[in-house]
Design an enzyme around this catalytic site. Sequence first.
Site, short mmCIF file in Angstrom:
data_model
loop_
_atom_site.label_atom_id
_atom_site.label_comp_id
_atom_site.label_asym_id
_atom_site.label_seq_id
_atom_site.Cartn_x
_atom_site.Cartn_y
_atom_site.Cartn_z
N ASP A 50 0.79 -1.24 0.00
CA ASP A 50 0.00 0.00 0.00
C ASP A 50 0.82 1.28 0.00
O ASP A 50 0.28 2.36 -0.11
CB ASP A 50 -0.94 0.02 1.21
CG ASP A 50 -0.18 0.03 2.53
OD1 ASP A 50 1.05 -0.12 2.51
OD2 ASP A 50 -0.82 0.18 3.58
N ARG A 269 -4.52 4.82 6.08
CA ARG A 269 -4.75 4.48 4.67
C ARG A 269 -5.92 5.26 4.12
O ARG A 269 -6.56 6.03 4.81
CB ARG A 269 -5.07 2.98 4.59
CG ARG A 269 -3.93 2.08 4.97
CD ARG A 269 -3.18 1.71 3.73
NE ARG A 269 -4.11 1.12 2.77
CZ ARG A 269 -4.41 -0.18 2.69
NH1 ARG A 269 -3.82 -1.02 3.50
NH2 ARG A 269 -5.28 -0.61 1.80
N TYR A 277 0.83 -3.42 11.38
CA TYR A 277 1.78 -4.54 11.29
C TYR A 277 2.06 -4.98 12.72
O TYR A 277 2.48 -4.17 13.56
CB TYR A 277 3.09 -4.11 10.64
CG TYR A 277 2.98 -3.92 9.15
CD1 TYR A 277 3.13 -5.00 8.29
CD2 TYR A 277 2.74 -2.67 8.60
CE1 TYR A 277 3.04 -4.84 6.92
CE2 TYR A 277 2.65 -2.49 7.24
CZ TYR A 277 2.80 -3.58 6.40
OH TYR A 277 2.71 -3.42 5.04
N PRO A 353 7.99 -5.90 4.63
CA PRO A 353 7.19 -4.86 3.98
C PRO A 353 7.17 -3.54 4.75
O PRO A 353 6.58 -2.58 4.29
CB PRO A 353 5.80 -5.49 3.92
CG PRO A 353 5.76 -6.50 4.99
CD PRO A 353 7.18 -6.94 5.25
#
Length: 659
Positions: A50, A269, A277, A353
């Site tokens: 993302d 987001r 996470y 990530p």
Amino acid sequence: EHKSTQSETDVLIVGAGPSGLMAAYWMARYGVKARIIDKRDTKVFVGHADGLRARTLELFDSMGFQHRVLHEGSISTEANIWVPGPQGKLIRQAHIDIYKVDESPFYNTRLNQGRIERFILDSIREHSDLDVERSVVAESLEYDEKLSNDPDSYPITVKIRVLGEDIEAESEATDNEVNCGNLLSDDWADLAQREKPQKTQVETIKAKYLIGCDGAHSWTRKQLNISVEGSNTDHIWGVIDVIPLSDFPDIRRVSVVTNAAGTILVIPRERELVRFYVPVQTCEVGASDRFDRSTITPELIWARVQAILSPFTFDFKECSWWTVYQVGQRIASQSTKDNRIFLAGDAVHTHSPKMGLGMNMSMQDGFNVGWKVALAVAGTLKPEVLETYASERHPLAEMLLEFDRHWAPMFTDRKPEVVGTKASDMALIAGKFEDFADGWKVFYPPSSLVQKAEDNVEFAFARHMIPGERVLPVKIRNHADGGTAWTTGVLESDGRFRILVLAGDIRNPMQKQRIETLTQFLAGQSGSGISPLGRYLEIPGRFKSPIDVLTIHASPWKEVEFFDFPEILHPLDPVKGWAYDKIWCDDACMFDRYCDGTAYEKWGVDRVLGALVVVRPDQYIGWVGELGDVEELTRYLDGILVKKSTDEVGPSREYHIRK
Ligand code: FAD
């Protein structure tokens, strides 16, 4: 009974994730014969990667769709570090700025991978009939090394299986699409359209080139027996995308929160979503086989977030996606086989990530390899230039892994002394790698495509135009209509090399004469008599010349006229009239404070004398010279592009076709 067919294509792309789609973008722009297959039966819709770095948005601007990302995405300009304070309660230890106003018009932006795929897919469709063939699995690869030096041969044979209604499509085991209910309408259309054959079919494809963009477990890489170096780390992570109900004050800001229960990363987001996470389990190094995914549930991840954010509250009613992963830090030992088969993206490098780099690096790999392969197939690029894919991208993959080896422990090492210095440690590492991570510097080495200055010093007449680097984005003014635009958009990724004529101040008669002399060369009326615009093979069906010319002058906007510039700099199209989009000006204007007339200063170019710059199709600088350095310019282009035979050299006027 299975039907079997055989066919030929110039380029086969295996995998339609971010890297495969970027490579496919170029196939569409150059109009080459290509296919792109993916074993998944749909694109990604929610979750997955993302984070977009500003450099990726710059590339999207050159591809024409960054506005769609900015419209839907969520921007972050700072990161916050939370650690236990003296009383043991979480306190905000630091804000770290994660933007640089002088570097880019864009910022770190978050939008899910599925939307990015949507925008690239739409762009591909706009320029061609190419479409992703889904539920198609590449199953066997044969490669005939003897044919590797013949660019017209088909050394690659791939057997694919087109899955029919009789077989259930493969889906990612880790892909938990909890809530697709709020998909955007254009994605719904994509989901609804898919049709499959009744029965599974087998097809044999012969290809000139293969680009393996098939992810971390790359099938292509395994077929070629290319080894990977590195290993799994010993930490299991959960990722969860939810609309949080929480009184944590930085819930809409990027935050790293550490306490005795562990470290979480909070990533705001688009559309009210926040990603977390979360460390869920530590297992022994090398014990990955024994790690049981089914023990991890969204409820467990939720409880971990609650524990780490405590005493702040955390709950949610809506979860759009979640997954569990074990970080592997791995790099393929090579990213090409004979420059006929290439690996890009996760097929070459995997890492944690949490740097938000996986998708960015993968897309930039696909962008780098795509134009080169497409232009070579078109016959316009010398095939030996394909060597630059590995020489340019592989060192960056190594740097990526190096960054991750420093960054990932920030989220796993919970020793008390580390907590105390967390903010400064993170800032130190981020600072060390930021130019690389944000893409401000790519470090492309010298090659046929990148002509560095001797001893790697900068060119005195264009100090900040560094071959192998990007063009620093600046805002300039269109001469004809006075409107302003960022160079990232003006330098369109349409497939052509671009000669930037930084014309300087043409009010100066000497300078005007230099421009006249240059344009005589561009028109083929001087020296060898061959125009660089008519010298090289065309891009079939797209452009008569693989080279475009763009002028940016530094005279005051009101003191010179569009027609003061020779015609070849703004050629006349019989249907569309003069090319008003070819003459630009570096002058301040009142209505747009970003357009402040300092482009030449930022580029280190003299405002009177100007300079000459060649920008590659992927928007990196290839060559820099003075306005009079036409022979050197020709030598540079001769090293890359295939010349027409002399009797083919056409009139330079007819030098571009717009679609
Ligand atoms: P991928 O996106 O993996 O695409 C590879 C494609 O190849 C897939 O669509 C696959 O179906 C196809 N394929 C593979 N083998 C074959 C074959 N034999 N035949 C046909 N098709 C084939 N990154 C982050 O930054 N944050 C995250 O939270 C995050 N989560 C992730 C979760 C999952 C489940 C996955 C798979 C990846 C995640 N990533 C995340 C990583 C990020 O998505 C990647 O860095 C990025 O997608 C890499 O792009 P790619 O195109 O190289 O590979």
